[in-house]
Design a protein around this motif. Structure first.
Motif, short mmCIF file in Angstrom:
data_model
loop_
_atom_site.label_atom_id
_atom_site.label_comp_id
_atom_site.label_asym_id
_atom_site.label_seq_id
_atom_site.Cartn_x
_atom_site.Cartn_y
_atom_site.Cartn_z
N SER A 1 0.84 -1.20 0.00
CA SER A 1 0.00 0.00 0.00
C SER A 1 0.87 1.25 0.00
N ALA A 2 1.91 1.24 0.83
CA ALA A 2 2.85 2.37 0.84
C ALA A 2 3.53 2.50 -0.52
N LYS A 3 3.84 1.36 -1.14
CA LYS A 3 4.48 1.38 -2.46
C LYS A 3 3.55 1.98 -3.51
N SER A 4 2.25 1.71 -3.40
CA SER A 4 1.30 2.28 -4.36
C SER A 4 1.33 3.80 -4.32
N LEU A 5 1.50 4.36 -3.12
CA LEU A 5 1.56 5.81 -2.98
C LEU A 5 2.84 6.38 -3.56
N SER A 6 3.96 5.72 -3.31
CA SER A 6 5.24 6.23 -3.84
C SER A 6 5.28 6.13 -5.37
N LEU A 7 4.66 5.08 -5.92
CA LEU A 7 4.60 4.95 -7.38
C LEU A 7 3.84 6.13 -7.99
N LEU A 8 2.72 6.50 -7.37
CA LEU A 8 1.93 7.63 -7.89
C LEU A 8 2.66 8.95 -7.69
N GLU A 9 3.34 9.12 -6.58
CA GLU A 9 4.11 10.34 -6.35
C GLU A 9 5.16 10.53 -7.44
N ASN A 10 5.88 9.47 -7.77
CA ASN A 10 6.90 9.54 -8.80
C ASN A 10 6.31 9.81 -10.17
N GLU A 11 5.17 9.16 -10.46
CA GLU A 11 4.54 9.34 -11.77
C GLU A 11 3.97 10.75 -11.91
N LYS A 12 3.44 11.29 -10.84
CA LYS A 12 2.90 12.66 -10.89
C LYS A 12 3.99 13.66 -11.22
N GLU A 13 5.20 13.37 -10.77
CA GLU A 13 6.33 14.26 -11.04
C GLU A 13 6.91 14.03 -12.43
N SER A 14 7.10 12.75 -12.80
CA SER A 14 7.79 12.43 -14.07
C SER A 14 6.88 12.49 -15.28
N LEU A 15 5.59 12.16 -15.12
CA LEU A 15 4.62 12.12 -16.22
C LEU A 15 5.03 11.13 -17.32
N ASN A 16 5.81 10.12 -16.95
CA ASN A 16 6.36 9.21 -17.96
C ASN A 16 5.28 8.43 -18.71
N ASN A 17 4.14 8.19 -18.08
CA ASN A 17 3.10 7.38 -18.71
C ASN A 17 1.86 8.19 -19.06
N LYS A 18 2.00 9.50 -19.16
CA LYS A 18 0.86 10.35 -19.51
C LYS A 18 0.40 10.06 -20.94
N PRO A 19 -0.88 9.73 -21.13
CA PRO A 19 -1.37 9.53 -22.50
C PRO A 19 -1.21 10.81 -23.31
N SER A 20 -0.95 10.66 -24.59
CA SER A 20 -0.68 11.83 -25.45
C SER A 20 -1.87 12.77 -25.53
N TYR A 21 -3.10 12.24 -25.41
CA TYR A 21 -4.30 13.04 -25.58
C TYR A 21 -4.74 13.74 -24.28
N THR A 22 -3.97 13.56 -23.21
CA THR A 22 -4.32 14.14 -21.91
C THR A 22 -3.38 15.29 -21.58
#
Length: 641
Positions: A339-360
């Motif tokens: 559960s803690a890992k799920s939060l850190s994964l989202l924190e990193n993604e919110k910063e990096s945007l590595n998986n942001k869909p092109s249309y978003t």
């Protein structure tokens, strides 16, 4: 003298014509769409386009642009320039059409639901290839972002313009065109599709992508047997192609036995590289990891979940498993970690945007990540509370509350405060939730507990009085909020059959307030709302001015099966519901009334006023039956005003 006068006249005429040409040229150099001015009428790739408005417009804006069926988002900003608002955008390379999103006070400007768009033009000021088709595609599948309401005829017309000037564009858009044309004229759609099928079958050399297009065309026409026949042929002709890959994936998805699932997955891995599987690999690994959890094999769950490359998908899996395990008080120490890992994964993604869909847009994506983070923080707080780590539980529960829209999360937050014996904070929070109409019955109970702890000498009468004051504020707020949401859109007429095969038309009910509740037997949130809806039905059973209809929709089984399933379910729960069966649109996954009312998800409740206009449309269920009942009562009252 005459020659001089004639010469002077010609010179003046020349200047007049020149001025007219200059004025005409100037008039054509820009264009207005609604209240928005675009500096270039025929913008070209790489051009800078100035967009201006004399009316207030929000600072943040964006546009979607199409490169064939690939859609990309581009954000830009408006700045106030004297009395107007102005922004500059550069037309991206390879863009074919741009569709803009403008807002005023966060309300979408829609230009009478026609939207704001511009083609990209060639040097002869003609729309480039795929421009009008791209516009049709964006309006059809992303129109909800712009509050547009495109008619099927308009979409078809835009596609046909491309087909006429650039016949080669049909290879990209013909399946989309057939889907749309079938809604209007099934025979015309079949005739056009057959021409395209013949075209692909005559192309040499034979390649799989053309075979896939033929299969898709047959599928759209509803000729499933022919499509399946061609799929089997394609798998033999292209044993390592897309059709075979999809078959492998389908087999893995449908098999339940983990040993068979793993055998099939290993076979897929040998035939295709991970890069060839793309997002499908994350989907399959999620399935495999979930199966191992169900079998109680925690080590293999961790092994296969760790192979998921998409951090958002992995965070979702960790959160789902953590919640299920915690609800059953299982593996609490382990699920705390994931559960803690799920939060850190989202924190990193919110910063990096590595998986942001092109249309978003970046803003949309980060908002979505933040919403998921709040939900996953609720899971983490739930686990911490079970482990007795109350301070940390309260910290994350407060994050989960956010703006307080989820009453279940609000309930847990107040519960954790009481568990920590922080009765002052519990009273403050529960009071706020009640007066903001964000409380369920449990929160109200917690208010009483905390109020009594903070005021031990208070009487029961005084306690109820304090609660009623807060409830009154909440009801007033809810009523005022609903007033702002009230619509006035003509309700489309329909005629449907009931479970007893009796026909009913909406037009027969004119002069009454009609509540439509769209649902399906497979829809868990729909069924969860039904105890509350039973109370609503019972409250209005003696009121002949209110009619409640439950529209069974989005179910593809034969009509007899739908009737049997619905009757068995309703009888088992003793629900006195008046059910109508939405009619499936032939050779389509759509349903007539759901389509008429633009139902995107269920449950959806539509309130129709006595004049026959849609007054309210509410999507979803928030697990609070008491709140839902009061909201329906208020909507009925407002619809009758």
């Amino acid at each position: 003298m005459k020659i001089k006068y004639l010469l002077l006249h010609l010179i003046c005429l020349f200047f007049v014509i020149s001025c007219q040409k200059e004025t005409s040229s100037k008039e054509k150099s820009d264009k207005d769409i609604g209240d928005i001015n675009f500096s270039k009428k025929y913008p070209k790739s790489g051009d800078t386009l100035t967009i201006s408005s004399k009316n207030p417009i929000d600072h943040e804006a964006y546009f979607l642009y199409a490169i064939n069926k690939n859609i990309y988002a581009n954000e830009f900003e408006f700045l106030k320039n004297n009395e107007s608002y102005e922004a500059k955008v550069i037309i991206p390379d390879s863009a074919q059409v741009l569709v803009f999103n403008f807002n005023n006070n966060e309300k979408t400007l829609h230009n009478d639901h026609q939207g704001f768009s511009t083609y990209v033009y060639d040097q002869e000021n003609m729309p480039i290839a795929n421009a009008s088709s791209g516009k049709a595609y964006i309006y059809k599948y992303f129109g909800y972002k712009f509050d547009t309401e495109p008619k099927t005829d308009s979409l078809l017309n835009w596609l046909e313009k491309d087909f006429e000037k650039y016949p080669e564009t049909q290879s990209t858009w013909d399946r989309f065109y057939v889907q749309l044309l079938k809604e209007k004229d099934k025979n015309a759609a079949e005739e056009y599709a057959n021409k395209r099928i013949a075209h692909y079958e005559n192309i040499t050399p034979k390649v799989e992508k053309n075979k896939v297009k033929v299969i898709e065309l047959y599928s759209i026409l509803g000729k499933k047997e022919k499509a399946e026949e061609l799929e089997n042929i394609a798998r033999k002709e292209f044993p390592r192609g897309e059709m075979m890959k999809e078959k492998y994936i389908s087999e893995i998805t449908n098999v339940e036995d983990i040993h068979k699932k793993m055998y099939l997955y290993d076979r897929l891995q040998k035939e295709y590289k991970a890069s060839e599987l793309g997002d499908k690999n994350s989907y399959l690994l999620t399935q495999i990891a979930n199966t191992y959890v169900e079998e109680g094999n925690w080590d293999l769950f961790l092994e296969y979940s760790s192979k998921i490359k998409d951090p958002v998908a992995l965070a979702s899996l960790y959160n789902s498993v953590a919640w299920d395990q915690a609800e059953n008080d299982e593996n609490l120490a382990e699920v705390k970690k994931i559960s803690a890992k799920s939060l850190s994964l989202l924190e990193n993604e919110k910063e990096s945007l590595n998986n942001k869909p092109s249309y978003t847009t970046t803003k949309e994506y980060r908002t979505k990540i933040s919403s998921s983070y709040q939900m996953y923080a609720d899971t983490y707080a739930f686990i911490l509370n079970k482990l007795g780590e109350n301070q940390e539980a309260i910290k994350y529960a407060k994050i989960a509350v956010g703006e307080g829209f989820n009453t279940d999360i609000n309930e847990r937050f107040v519960q954790f405060l009481i568990d920590d014996e922080n009765f002052k904070a519990a009273q403050q929070s529960s009071s706020k939730f009640i007066e903001e109409n964000q409380a369920n019955e449990k929160v109200k109970e917690y208010f009483k507990v905390s109020y009594q702890k903070n005021n031990p000498s208070t009487s029961a009468v005084n306690l109820e009085s304090e609660l009623r004051k807060l409830e009154s504020k909440g009801e007033t707020k809810a009523f005022e909020d609903l007033k702002k949401e009230k619509m006035n859109t003509p309700a489309p007429n329909f005629t449907l059959k009931s479970l007893d095969i009796e026909s009913l038309s909406l037009s027969d009910l004119k002069g009454k307030t009609v509540i439509l509740d769209f649902w399906a037997n497979w829809c868990a949130p729909c069924k969860a709302s039904f105890p509350g809806m039973k109370e609503v039905v019972e409250q209005y059973q003696n009121n002949d001015q209110v009619v409640i209809l439950f529209i069974n929709t989005f179910e593809n089984e034969p009509i007899e099966e739908r009737i049997t399933k619905s009757k068995e379910f309703l009888n088992s729960k003793e629900y006195p519901f008046r059910v109508l069966l939405d009619t499936p649109i032939k050779d389509s996954r759509d349903f007539k009334v759901a389509q008429l009312y633009d139902i995107k998800g269920i449950p959806t409740k539509v309130i129709i006023d006595p004049k026959g206009n849609i007054a309210f449309k509410k999507v979803g269920y928030n697990s609070n039956n008491e709140q839902m009942i009061k909201e329906i009562q208020m909507m009925v009252e407002l619809s009758q005003q």
